[in-house]
Enzyme design. Structure first.
Site, PDB file in Angstrom:
ATOM      1  CE  LYS A  67      53.354 -18.136  22.519  1.00  0.00           C
ATOM      2  NZ  LYS A  67      54.181 -16.941  22.565  1.00  0.00           N
ATOM      3  CG  ASP A 107      56.882 -15.448  24.827  1.00  0.00           C
ATOM      4  OD1 ASP A 107      57.858 -15.918  24.221  1.00  0.00           O
ATOM      5  OD2 ASP A 107      55.708 -15.779  24.581  1.00  0.00           O
TER       6      ASP A 107
HETATM    7  P1  NAP Z   1      48.878  -9.603  17.765  1.00  0.00           P
HETATM    8  O1  NAP Z   1      48.298 -10.442  18.860  1.00  0.00           O
HETATM    9  O2  NAP Z   1      48.275  -9.594  16.410  1.00  0.00           O
HETATM   10  O3  NAP Z   1      48.928  -8.104  18.353  1.00  0.00           O
HETATM   11  C1  NAP Z   1      49.361  -7.004  17.597  1.00  0.00           C
HETATM   12  C2  NAP Z   1      48.448  -5.821  17.894  1.00  0.00           C
HETATM   13  O4  NAP Z   1      48.962  -4.654  17.264  1.00  0.00           O
HETATM   14  C3  NAP Z   1      47.011  -6.022  17.365  1.00  0.00           C
HETATM   15  O5  NAP Z   1      46.111  -5.627  18.342  1.00  0.00           O
HETATM   16  C4  NAP Z   1      46.986  -5.082  16.155  1.00  0.00           C
HETATM   17  O6  NAP Z   1      45.684  -4.625  15.885  1.00  0.00           O
HETATM   18  C5  NAP Z   1      47.867  -3.971  16.655  1.00  0.00           C
HETATM   19  N1  NAP Z   1      48.366  -3.090  15.598  1.00  0.00           N
HETATM   20  C6  NAP Z   1      48.585  -3.343  14.299  1.00  0.00           C
HETATM   21  N2  NAP Z   1      49.068  -2.251  13.687  1.00  0.00           N
HETATM   22  C7  NAP Z   1      49.165  -1.279  14.614  1.00  0.00           C
HETATM   23  C8  NAP Z   1      49.608   0.086  14.599  1.00  0.00           C
HETATM   24  N3  NAP Z   1      50.051   0.666  13.486  1.00  0.00           N
HETATM   25  N4  NAP Z   1      49.580   0.785  15.748  1.00  0.00           N
HETATM   26  C9  NAP Z   1      49.123   0.230  16.872  1.00  0.00           C
HETATM   27  N5  NAP Z   1      48.697  -1.062  16.953  1.00  0.00           N
HETATM   28  C10 NAP Z   1      48.716  -1.807  15.840  1.00  0.00           C
HETATM   29  O7  NAP Z   1      50.399  -9.987  17.537  1.00  0.00           O
HETATM   30  P2  NAP Z   1      51.444 -10.561  18.629  1.00  0.00           P
HETATM   31  O8  NAP Z   1      51.369 -12.019  18.673  1.00  0.00           O
HETATM   32  O9  NAP Z   1      51.313  -9.785  19.868  1.00  0.00           O
HETATM   33  O10 NAP Z   1      52.815 -10.215  17.885  1.00  0.00           O
HETATM   34  C11 NAP Z   1      53.210  -8.883  17.630  1.00  0.00           C
HETATM   35  C12 NAP Z   1      54.607  -8.863  17.036  1.00  0.00           C
HETATM   36  O11 NAP Z   1      55.535  -9.375  17.982  1.00  0.00           O
HETATM   37  C13 NAP Z   1      54.783  -9.729  15.774  1.00  0.00           C
HETATM   38  O12 NAP Z   1      55.659  -9.089  14.903  1.00  0.00           O
HETATM   39  C14 NAP Z   1      55.428 -10.984  16.305  1.00  0.00           C
HETATM   40  O13 NAP Z   1      56.216 -11.665  15.341  1.00  0.00           O
HETATM   41  C15 NAP Z   1      56.324 -10.383  17.380  1.00  0.00           C
HETATM   42  N6  NAP Z   1      56.716 -11.346  18.417  1.00  0.00           N
HETATM   43  C16 NAP Z   1      58.046 -11.488  18.641  1.00  0.00           C
HETATM   44  C17 NAP Z   1      58.485 -12.362  19.587  1.00  0.00           C
HETATM   45  C18 NAP Z   1      59.957 -12.521  19.811  1.00  0.00           C
HETATM   46  O14 NAP Z   1      60.376 -13.467  20.482  1.00  0.00           O
HETATM   47  N7  NAP Z   1      60.759 -11.632  19.277  1.00  0.00           N
HETATM   48  C19 NAP Z   1      57.558 -13.098  20.357  1.00  0.00           C
HETATM   49  C20 NAP Z   1      56.194 -12.921  20.110  1.00  0.00           C
HETATM   50  C21 NAP Z   1      55.782 -12.030  19.118  1.00  0.00           C
HETATM   51  P3  NAP Z   1      44.833  -5.396  14.761  1.00  0.00           P
HETATM   52  O15 NAP Z   1      44.765  -6.828  15.180  1.00  0.00           O
HETATM   53  O16 NAP Z   1      43.520  -4.670  14.785  1.00  0.00           O
HETATM   54  O17 NAP Z   1      45.608  -5.229  13.485  1.00  0.00           O
END
Ligand code: NAP
Length: 287
Positions: A67, A107
């Site tokens: 992306k 998004d």
């Molecule tokens: P990401 O880039 O890995 O970001 C997630 C963040 O949350 C990371 O910084 C992680 O830290 C942090 N984290 C993990 N556990 C935590 C906790 N208990 N409390 C606070 N922060 C915490 O992931 P992303 O791409 O943003 O995606 C996040 C979620 O959104 C996923 O489940 C993904 O499937 C979902 N999503 C959904 C859609 C949709 O269309 N519905 C679209 C995009 C993403 P660390 O890296 O240090 O663990």
């Protein structure tokens, strides 16, 4: 007329729900098109993007890990819409009449549409708590913009949360956004109207809720961005407490619907797309 070609560009892309959703949409709209997957390694991205028009591709979704680099490519070789520019990431591409690629990001608007349609929640003037500060949280926060009166963000990686605040502050009123220590989320949460889980917690079978049940108060709405399973512990806890709650399936649906509308100019067949997504989920897709 030859079949039009669309697809998802990512690496890996094996378990995506998008082909089921988009192929069902094309069929329902009577458009002779096929939506496939393009598994392209990062080192091959530029070559691939420069040959999209030559390959006869009419539109693409872009997912992890492409992306941000697609945005870099588009800024030099194509055109980028204002929200994708602000966000710094592209998730939808369409070749323009001159063959140059136009980049969009659906998004943020997909999240917003799901919030309004599925949760019946309008964030303007409200307080929103976003857990996580990665790519998904950034799309959410940057699309909410100056709408909410207050936004709390909390991430186990505090520097990442602070970086999101700085990014927000480039475009919006930084005083509206507060970074919360992950060990002290209760205060912010109790003052919030909406909780958004933008962490990956909930994606795995045995994942707990990222928030203890006792912190969910009456009147709070809960939006869990996790979409790869019918429900999550967070959504189950909220539902048991009779709170309005939704998984991220709606965001996935609407980001795809908005991409479909950008490509075709035709109103997306939402009900058909939702049904196709749910069926594909039951079949065990969802990465
Ligand atoms: P990401 O880039 O890995 O970001 C997630 C963040 O949350 C990371 O910084 C992680 O830290 C942090 N984290 C993990 N556990 C935590 C906790 N208990 N409390 C606070 N922060 C915490 O992931 P992303 O791409 O943003 O995606 C996040 C979620 O959104 C996923 O489940 C993904 O499937 C979902 N999503 C959904 C859609 C949709 O269309 N519905 C679209 C995009 C993403 P660390 O890296 O240090 O663990």
């Amino acid at each position: 007329m030859t079949k039009m070609i669309y697809g998802l560009l990512g690496h890996p892309v094996g378990h995506s729900l998008s082909p089921a959703m988009q192929n069902a949409a094309f069929k329902a709209a009577g458009i002779d098109a096929v939506y496939g997957v393009y598994d392209i390694a990062p080192e091959a991205l530029t070559d691939f993007l420069s040959s999209v028009s030559k390959k006869g591709i009419s539109g693409l979704n872009v997912t992890i890990p492409h992306k941000i680099n697609t945005r870099h490519y588009i800024e030099i070789n194509g055109m980028i819409d204002s929200f994708a520019k602000k966000l710094g990431a592209v998730n939808t591409l369409k070749p323009g009449p001159d063959g140059r690629l136009c980049g969009f990001n659906t998004d943020g608007p997909g999240f917003y549409r799901s919030l309004v349609e599925d949760l019946k929640f309008e964030p303007e003037g409200k307080t929103v708590f976003v857990l996580g500060s990665g790519g998904a949280a950034t799309a959410v926060v940057m699309y909410l913009g100056n709408g909410p009166k207050r936004i709390f963000i909390s991430d186990v990686d505090k520097e990442k949360a602070s970086a999101l605040k700085e990014h927000y502050g480039v475009y919006y009123d930084k005083s509206r956004i507060s970074v919360v220590d992950p060990a002290k989320i209760e205060g912010g949460l109790s003052a919030s109207d909406l909780l958004v889980n933008a962490t990956p917690i909930g994606m795995k079978d045995d994942d707990p809720s990222p928030v203890v049940k006792e912190m969910l108060h009456r009147g709070l709405r809960v939006y869990d961005l996790v979409y790869n399973r019918p429900s999550t512990e967070l959504v189950k806890d909220a539902t048991r407490l009779k709170l309005h709650a939704a998984t991220g399936l709606g965001m996935l649906l609407y980001q795809g619907a908005i991409a479909f509308e950008i490509w075709t100019g035709v109103k997306a067949p939402i009900a058909v797309m939702r049904k196709a997504l749910k069926e594909a989920l039951k079949e065990g897709y969802g990465g």
